[in-house]
Write a protein that holds these residues in place. Structure first.
Motif, mmCIF file in Angstrom:
data_model
loop_
_atom_site.group_PDB
_atom_site.id
_atom_site.type_symbol
_atom_site.label_atom_id
_atom_site.label_comp_id
_atom_site.label_asym_id
_atom_site.label_seq_id
_atom_site.Cartn_x
_atom_site.Cartn_y
_atom_site.Cartn_z
ATOM 1 N N ASN A 84 8.359 13.660 -7.560
ATOM 2 C CA ASN A 84 8.689 12.885 -6.356
ATOM 3 C C ASN A 84 10.106 13.136 -5.839
ATOM 4 O OD1 ASN A 84 8.067 11.002 -4.324
ATOM 5 N ND2 ASN A 84 9.044 9.365 -5.472
ATOM 6 N N LYS A 85 10.516 14.383 -5.811
ATOM 7 C CA LYS A 85 11.835 14.767 -5.291
ATOM 8 C C LYS A 85 12.971 14.007 -5.979
ATOM 9 C CE LYS A 85 9.838 15.846 -0.842
ATOM 10 N NZ LYS A 85 9.723 15.514 0.559
ATOM 11 N N GLY A 86 12.777 13.680 -7.253
ATOM 12 C CA GLY A 86 13.823 13.013 -8.020
ATOM 13 C C GLY A 86 13.914 11.515 -7.809
ATOM 14 N N ARG A 87 13.068 10.956 -6.953
ATOM 15 C CA ARG A 87 13.120 9.502 -6.705
ATOM 16 C C ARG A 87 12.359 8.768 -7.802
ATOM 17 N NH1 ARG A 87 11.854 10.886 -0.775
ATOM 18 N NH2 ARG A 87 9.776 10.920 -1.641
ATOM 19 N N ASP A 88 12.907 7.635 -8.231
ATOM 20 C CA ASP A 88 12.272 6.830 -9.266
ATOM 21 C C ASP A 88 11.414 5.715 -8.691
ATOM 22 O OD1 ASP A 88 13.394 8.267 -11.383
ATOM 23 O OD2 ASP A 88 15.234 7.108 -11.281
ATOM 24 N N ILE A 89 11.557 5.418 -7.420
ATOM 25 C CA ILE A 89 10.807 4.349 -6.773
ATOM 26 C C ILE A 89 9.801 4.990 -5.818
ATOM 27 C CG2 ILE A 89 10.950 2.278 -5.345
ATOM 28 C CD1 ILE A 89 12.354 2.001 -8.063
ATOM 29 N N ILE A 90 8.519 4.581 -5.960
ATOM 30 C CA ILE A 90 7.467 5.114 -5.097
ATOM 31 C C ILE A 90 6.573 3.958 -4.651
ATOM 32 C CG2 ILE A 90 7.487 7.396 -6.188
ATOM 33 C CD1 ILE A 90 4.931 6.610 -7.683
ATOM 34 N N SER A 91 5.711 4.230 -3.704
ATOM 35 C CA SER A 91 4.773 3.190 -3.265
ATOM 36 C C SER A 91 3.708 2.981 -4.342
ATOM 37 C CB SER A 91 4.115 3.584 -1.941
ATOM 38 O OG SER A 91 3.197 4.642 -2.145
ATOM 39 N N GLU A 95 1.677 5.616 -6.760
ATOM 40 C CA GLU A 95 1.563 5.417 -8.213
ATOM 41 C C GLU A 95 0.099 5.470 -8.643
ATOM 42 O OE1 GLU A 95 2.595 4.392 -12.268
ATOM 43 O OE2 GLU A 95 3.550 5.468 -10.631
ATOM 44 N N LEU A 96 -0.771 4.845 -7.875
ATOM 45 C CA LEU A 96 -2.196 4.854 -8.206
ATOM 46 C C LEU A 96 -2.798 6.250 -8.032
ATOM 47 C CD1 LEU A 96 -3.160 1.421 -6.664
ATOM 48 C CD2 LEU A 96 -3.186 2.008 -9.101
ATOM 49 N N GLU A 97 -2.355 6.987 -7.014
ATOM 50 C CA GLU A 97 -2.837 8.363 -6.836
ATOM 51 C C GLU A 97 -2.404 9.238 -8.012
ATOM 52 O OE1 GLU A 97 -4.929 9.822 -4.587
ATOM 53 O OE2 GLU A 97 -5.282 7.730 -4.087
ATOM 54 N N GLN A 98 -1.196 9.011 -8.500
ATOM 55 C CA GLN A 98 -0.693 9.761 -9.653
ATOM 56 C C GLN A 98 -1.543 9.454 -10.881
ATOM 57 O OE1 GLN A 98 1.135 8.295 -12.385
ATOM 58 N NE2 GLN A 98 2.290 10.015 -13.162
ATOM 59 N N VAL A 99 -1.883 8.184 -11.086
ATOM 60 C CA VAL A 99 -2.715 7.785 -12.220
ATOM 61 C C VAL A 99 -4.123 8.377 -12.077
ATOM 62 C CG1 VAL A 99 -3.860 5.808 -13.310
ATOM 63 C CG2 VAL A 99 -1.431 5.718 -12.801
ATOM 64 N N GLU A 122 -5.665 -4.135 -1.623
ATOM 65 C CA GLU A 122 -5.158 -3.127 -0.686
ATOM 66 C C GLU A 122 -3.901 -3.576 0.048
ATOM 67 O OE1 GLU A 122 -7.701 -0.674 1.355
ATOM 68 O OE2 GLU A 122 -9.043 -0.487 -0.364
ATOM 69 N N GLN A 123 -3.649 -4.867 0.091
ATOM 70 C CA GLN A 123 -2.464 -5.371 0.795
ATOM 71 C C GLN A 123 -1.163 -5.004 0.081
ATOM 72 O OE1 GLN A 123 -3.097 -9.560 1.403
ATOM 73 N NE2 GLN A 123 -4.620 -9.221 2.987
ATOM 74 N N ILE A 124 -1.238 -4.630 -1.181
ATOM 75 C CA ILE A 124 0.000 -4.318 -1.922
ATOM 76 C C ILE A 124 0.300 -2.824 -1.966
ATOM 77 C CG2 ILE A 124 -0.283 -6.369 -3.365
ATOM 78 C CD1 ILE A 124 -0.961 -4.324 -5.670
ATOM 79 N N LEU A 125 -0.573 -1.995 -1.415
ATOM 80 C CA LEU A 125 -0.427 -0.543 -1.552
ATOM 81 C C LEU A 125 0.881 -0.003 -0.982
ATOM 82 C CD1 LEU A 125 -4.057 0.698 -0.861
ATOM 83 C CD2 LEU A 125 -2.887 0.466 -3.068
ATOM 84 N N SER A 126 1.429 -0.663 0.027
ATOM 85 C CA SER A 126 2.676 -0.166 0.632
ATOM 86 C C SER A 126 3.923 -0.674 -0.097
ATOM 87 C CB SER A 126 2.741 -0.555 2.101
ATOM 88 O OG SER A 126 2.757 -1.967 2.219
ATOM 89 N N TYR A 127 3.769 -1.610 -1.024
ATOM 90 C CA TYR A 127 4.916 -2.092 -1.798
ATOM 91 C C TYR A 127 5.397 -0.988 -2.723
ATOM 92 C CZ TYR A 127 3.716 -6.924 -0.422
ATOM 93 O OH TYR A 127 3.453 -8.072 0.258
ATOM 94 N N ASN A 128 6.628 -1.105 -3.173
ATOM 95 C CA ASN A 128 7.211 -0.093 -4.057
ATOM 96 C C ASN A 128 7.196 -0.537 -5.509
ATOM 97 O OD1 ASN A 128 7.787 1.728 -1.992
ATOM 98 N ND2 ASN A 128 9.766 0.804 -1.586
ATOM 99 N N THR A 129 7.210 0.463 -6.389
ATOM 100 C CA THR A 129 7.283 0.226 -7.827
ATOM 101 C C THR A 129 8.042 1.377 -8.475
ATOM 102 O OG1 THR A 129 5.995 -0.234 -9.825
ATOM 103 C CG2 THR A 129 5.092 1.406 -8.314
ATOM 104 N N VAL A 130 8.415 1.183 -9.720
ATOM 105 C CA VAL A 130 9.000 2.274 -10.497
ATOM 106 C C VAL A 130 7.884 3.268 -10.781
ATOM 107 C CG1 VAL A 130 10.107 2.871 -12.682
ATOM 108 C CG2 VAL A 130 10.651 0.706 -11.556
ATOM 109 N N ARG A 165 4.690 -11.953 -7.150
ATOM 110 C CA ARG A 165 4.931 -10.817 -8.049
ATOM 111 C C ARG A 165 3.746 -9.867 -7.990
ATOM 112 N NH1 ARG A 165 7.343 -13.226 -13.659
ATOM 113 N NH2 ARG A 165 9.038 -14.406 -12.737
ATOM 114 N N ILE A 166 4.018 -8.591 -8.200
ATOM 115 C CA ILE A 166 2.952 -7.611 -8.324
ATOM 116 C C ILE A 166 2.571 -7.547 -9.800
ATOM 117 C CG2 ILE A 166 2.246 -5.214 -7.986
ATOM 118 C CD1 ILE A 166 2.870 -6.776 -5.390
#
Length: 195
Positions: A84-91, A95-99, A122-130, A165-166
């Motif tokens: 992810n271009k060195g970024r630690d925070i992603i949507s 994260e789910l696509e990676q899994v 689906e409402q949380i998909l745009s939120y960010n996570t580590v 909370r997520i």
């Protein structure tokens, strides 16, 4: 220029130093947490890459070209999203696509030894996570829950918002662990509380 002015000057200097120390300490803690996260990610990825390349090698020996293509594509997607271009925070969506890419690789390696159910709000998909927060738990299922189990292991992955909370839930119906192992992990003498 009297004693009161001198005291005010010393107080201001002391306040500035305290602010600087607080800021330095805060940044040091952030850097420490960042280093710990990167170390965890570095431990996961080389082991997984080695096993995946080994599986690709075995597939090539038996001429399973379609599986090789699927695995290489899933591996490419997994690492593209993990790096992810060195970024630690992603949507959460990424994260789910990676899994899912990670699971696809195991699907090719293990066949029908497991099934996966996603229950995602689906409402949380745009939120960010580590990034790489779910994958270690799924990896744990593949490493421990499927071992010696004859029937397919069912994996359940859920993500939803609860009370602001997520919440991610990863469950399986694999072989589990013995009561003795569980007691050891949660005993006062165990080092597990450090992790």
């Amino acid at each position: 220029k009297d004693e009161l002015g001198f005291l005010a000057s010393v107080f201001n200097d002391m306040t500035a130093q305290i602010k600087s120390l607080i800021s330095d300490n805060y940044q040091a803690n952030i850097d420490k947490k960042d280093a710990q996260l990167k170390a965890l990610q570095a431990q996961i990825n080389p082991h997984f890459l080695y096993n995946s390349l080994s599986a690709i090698s075995r597939l090539s020996e038996i001429g399973e070209n379609e599986d090789i293509i699927r695995m290489v594509m899933a591996l490419t997607k997994f690492y593209r999203m993990t790096l992810n271009k060195g970024r630690d925070i992603i949507s959460i969506s990424d994260e789910l696509e990676q899994v899912k890419a990670y699971i696809d690789i195991y699907r090719i390696r293990m066949g029908e030894k497991f099934s996966v159910t996603f229950d995602i709000d689906e409402q949380i998909l745009s939120y960010n996570t580590v990034k790489v927060i779910i994958q270690p738990f799924v990896e744990n299922v593949f490493e421990h829950a499927i071992y010696k189990k004859k029937s397919p292991v069912n994996i359940y992955i859920s993500a939803r918002e609860e009370e602001g909370r997520i919440v991610f839930i990863i469950k399986d119906d694999g072989i589990g662990m013995s009561r003795e192992t569980l007691d050891t992990l949660f005993s006062k003498d165990s080092d597990s509380h450090k992790y």
